[in-house]
Design an enzyme around this catalytic site. Structure first.
Site, short mmCIF file in Angstrom:
data_model
loop_
_atom_site.label_atom_id
_atom_site.label_comp_id
_atom_site.label_asym_id
_atom_site.label_seq_id
_atom_site.Cartn_x
_atom_site.Cartn_y
_atom_site.Cartn_z
N GLU A 190 0.93 -10.66 -0.53
CA GLU A 190 1.42 -9.32 -0.23
C GLU A 190 2.87 -9.40 0.22
OE1 GLU A 190 -0.01 -5.13 1.73
OE2 GLU A 190 -0.83 -6.98 2.56
N ASP B 273 -1.51 -17.94 -6.21
CA ASP B 273 -0.94 -16.71 -6.75
C ASP B 273 -2.05 -15.81 -7.29
OD1 ASP B 273 0.71 -14.76 -7.75
OD2 ASP B 273 1.42 -15.94 -9.47
N ASP C 200 0.84 -1.19 0.00
CA ASP C 200 0.00 0.00 0.00
C ASP C 200 0.88 1.25 0.00
OD1 ASP C 200 1.02 0.12 2.53
OD2 ASP C 200 -0.82 -0.48 3.54
N HIS D 165 0.40 -8.82 -4.35
CA HIS D 165 -0.56 -7.81 -3.88
C HIS D 165 0.24 -6.53 -3.59
CE1 HIS D 165 -4.26 -6.57 -1.66
NE2 HIS D 165 -3.38 -5.86 -0.97
#
Length: 640
Positions: A494, A485, A94, A433
């Site tokens: 992630e 995956d 993020d 991710h």
């Protein structure tokens, strides 16, 4: 999509000691090959593990930036608060800058350089590793604008997680959150002090002025953390569900004091480490987890290193208690602990703690095992063993073999034949991710990607990420070696900076094919030390006495027995009170009287124990014949 919310699980002080497991056989030492098993190119993996940090950079990217699909971002960070907070690292997939895991990342990068810098230099990677350390250290200098002020987060996890945007396009909140005397955070301030102390050692020879600047900030942050005590997630509730401080701040205060002793040789910090070992848990807590929240095993290995190097001063007895807990950590990883708290294993041999980003614990443990083994071996033949509760003593070479087996698993020697490092080997995760990697590079397509467009157009795509997140280590497989995956499978796909930071040290060690060059040994220490008088060390005051069985009965062909026990505070009259006393009981079958089930592990005494007081408890065990009493041990406590 939340951060390591599983890292909340990370914080268990873990059940220690447990069921014997077989140490998986390992491959040859220096090797070439790709993900899929067999031999591995540790030098290539080392290069990639360091390169990954360039993908996580926030701020104005330097001219020598090698991850070309990234661009400048977060250029107004801190502006609304009147402070420059541009720079640092995004923690994972993020665009939030969380100070707590970032500080741990910098600590582990710096420790990796200090232990295995010579191997990094031989691989041509020392300069890149030092750049990675400095990128984080520079940010923390900015985040510490006054002695008792520390900015601990930029951005907001809640608003960030409803958006899927490149960091270059961010439209989410960039509010900054700070600590000060009215809003303390001993854990965050302590970890940041640790990061800067360790980083100061990295630059002690090459840039002494910068190193002294880092050390000054470290000392101030340690004093701030110690004087104004409190958990940072109480002062910054916005962080609680992402990187909550579940283990409290005792480990970070000890961790910081140990690193400041390492950086300065000032006995003040050694005295603090020794004299607060009981009160802050360093000599009481033994755990099988090490990560961004729980630092106790790191403190214990570092204390053992001081002891092995003859730097214990008058505190050898206390540091031996730290070392015993370092041994417990190592034995739990080896499967030679006792009482039920060994680290689990997948069928393929991977150490396993939890489903969410399990590899963070694997890389952290592998680094500690390698470092501890190297210092045991350097201390001489008589000390190159770890004495375990269940099974024979473990040689230092066994610790290295275990660390190597875990690294090999990550690189592809596993049942699926997949490398969990992106870009290494023929088979690796293609859909990590990660916002920046999963959206077309702003350099290739500068069109703005909005908050919702990112989800609609990029998050749900079936194809591979358009940008290679080279060197990133994903969360990893489940407890059965299974892995999907998929970009929305954030628990497994992630990535995180603290997955890579300890791994780069182990990879350097393996690439070098031998023990660390111990780069910090050649670093000149400042000679203007102030020595403080030592305080006396004390033995643990907590004692458990097992009594005879008080009842026995049979049911369904099994014999049940109830055993009674007492726990006592043996401190002399007027001495300290024992609080938060946690007790482990090996496999009870039935109710436990006199203790309450702890939130995460073991049992807790519901009341405190003043000096000279005792408390009784009882438990039930079962067996085919007459079952003996269970293993009962003290997990940890605080003295007040």
């Amino acid at each position: 999509m939340a951060r390591r919310g599983g890292a909340a699980a990370s914080s268990s002080m873990a059940n220690l000691l447990g069921v014997a497991l077989v140490l998986a056989a390992t491959a040859q030492t220096s090797a070439r090959g790709g993900g899929g098993g067999g031999r591995h190119d540790y030098r290539m993996a080392l290069s990639k593990s360091i390169l990954y940090f360039e993908a996580q950079r926030s701020g104005v990217l330097p001219g020598n930036q090698r991850i070309a699909w990234r661009a400048n971002s977060g250029l107004a960070d801190g502006k609304a608060n009147g402070v420059d907070l541009v720079g640092g690292y995004y923690d994972a997939g993020d665009n939030v800058k969380f100070g707590f895991p970032m500080a741990f990342t910098v600590t582990m990068m710096a420790w990796s350089v200090l232990e295995y810098g010579k191997q990094m230099a031989a691989a041509g990677e020392l300069g890149h590793a030092m750049d990675a350390v400095r990128w984080g250290a520079d940010y923390f200098v900015k985040a510490h604008p006054a002695p008792n002020v520390l900015y601990g987060e930029v951005g907001d996890g809640d608003s960030d997680h409803v958006c899927w945007q490149r960091p270059e396009d961010m439209t989410t909140s960039r509010q900054a959150y700070r600590l000060d005397p009215q809003h303390p955070g001993s854990d965050l301030a302590g970890e940041t002090a640790t990061a800067l102390a360790a980083a100061s050692l990295v630059f002690r020879s090459s840039n002494p002025g910068y190193a002294n600047q880092l050390l000054q900030h470290s000392k101030q942050l340690f004093d701030f953390a110690d004087k104004y005590r409190g958990k940072y997630d109480d002062s910054m509730p916005v962080v609680k569900k992402f990187y909550g401080s579940f283990s409290g701040y005792g480990d970070e205060l000890l961790w910081a004091s140990a690193w400041l002793y390492q950086a300065t040789d000032n006995r003040r910090y050694l005295d603090y480490l020794a004299n607060n070992g009981d009160a802050l848990g360093g000599t009481g807590w033994a755990t099988n987890e090490f990560g961004w929240d729980v630092k106790y095993p790191g403190v214990q290995v570092l204390a053992a290193k001081f002891l092995l190097q003859g730097k214990a001063g008058p505190h050898a007895a206390v540091l031996r208690r730290y070392q015993r807990n370092a041994d417990v950590f190592a034995c739990s990883c080896l499967g030679k602990g006792g009482g039920g708290g060994n680290v689990g294993r997948t069928p393929g041999g991977l150490m396993y703690h939890q489903g969410w980003n399990n590899l963070q614990f694997v890389t952290g443990a592998s680094f500690l095992l390698a470092v501890y083994a190297d210092h045991l071996a350097a201390a001489g033949r008589g000390q190159a063993v770890v004495r375990c509760q269940a099974g024979p003593a473990a040689r230092a070479s066994e610790l290295v073999a275990l660390a190597k087996s875990q690294v090999d698993y990550i690189l592809g020697s596993n049942p699926r034949g997949i490398s969990y490092m992106v870009g290494y080997g023929a088979r690796y995760p293609r859909r990590a991710h990660h916002r920046g990697a999963s959206i077309v590079s702003i350099r290739a397509n500068p069109s703005f990607v909005s908050c919702k467009d990112g989800y609609a157009s990029w998050f749900g795509r079936a194809g591979s990420n358009p940008n290679l997140l080279d060197g990133a280590v994903v969360g990893g497989p489940d407890g059965r070696d299974g892995f999907a995956d998929e970009r929305n499978n954030y628990q497994q796909t992630e990535v995180a900076t603290y997955n890579n930071a300890p791994l780069m040290g182990v990879l350097a060690r393996l690439a070098g094919g031998g023990r660390g060059g111990l780069a910090e040994a050649a670093i000149k220490r400042p000679d203007n030390q102030t020595l403080l008088p030592p305080l006396a060390a004390a033995a643990s005051p907590v004692e458990i006495t097992q009594l005879n069985a008080t009842a026995s009965w049979k049911k369904d062909g099994r014999t049940y027995r109830r055993y009674a026990a007492t726990v006592s505070n043996r401190s002399p009259a007027g001495g300290k009170t024992v609080e938060e006393l946690h007790i482990g009981i090996g496999k009870p079958h039935g109710p436990v009287w006199g203790l309450e089930k702890a939130a995460r592990y073991g049992y807790v005494l519901p009341s405190s124990l003043a000096a000279g007081e005792s408390a009784a408890f009882a438990y039930v065990v079962r067996g085919r014949a007459a079952p003996p009493p269970a293993d009962v041990w003290v997990i940890g406590y605080k003295l007040v």
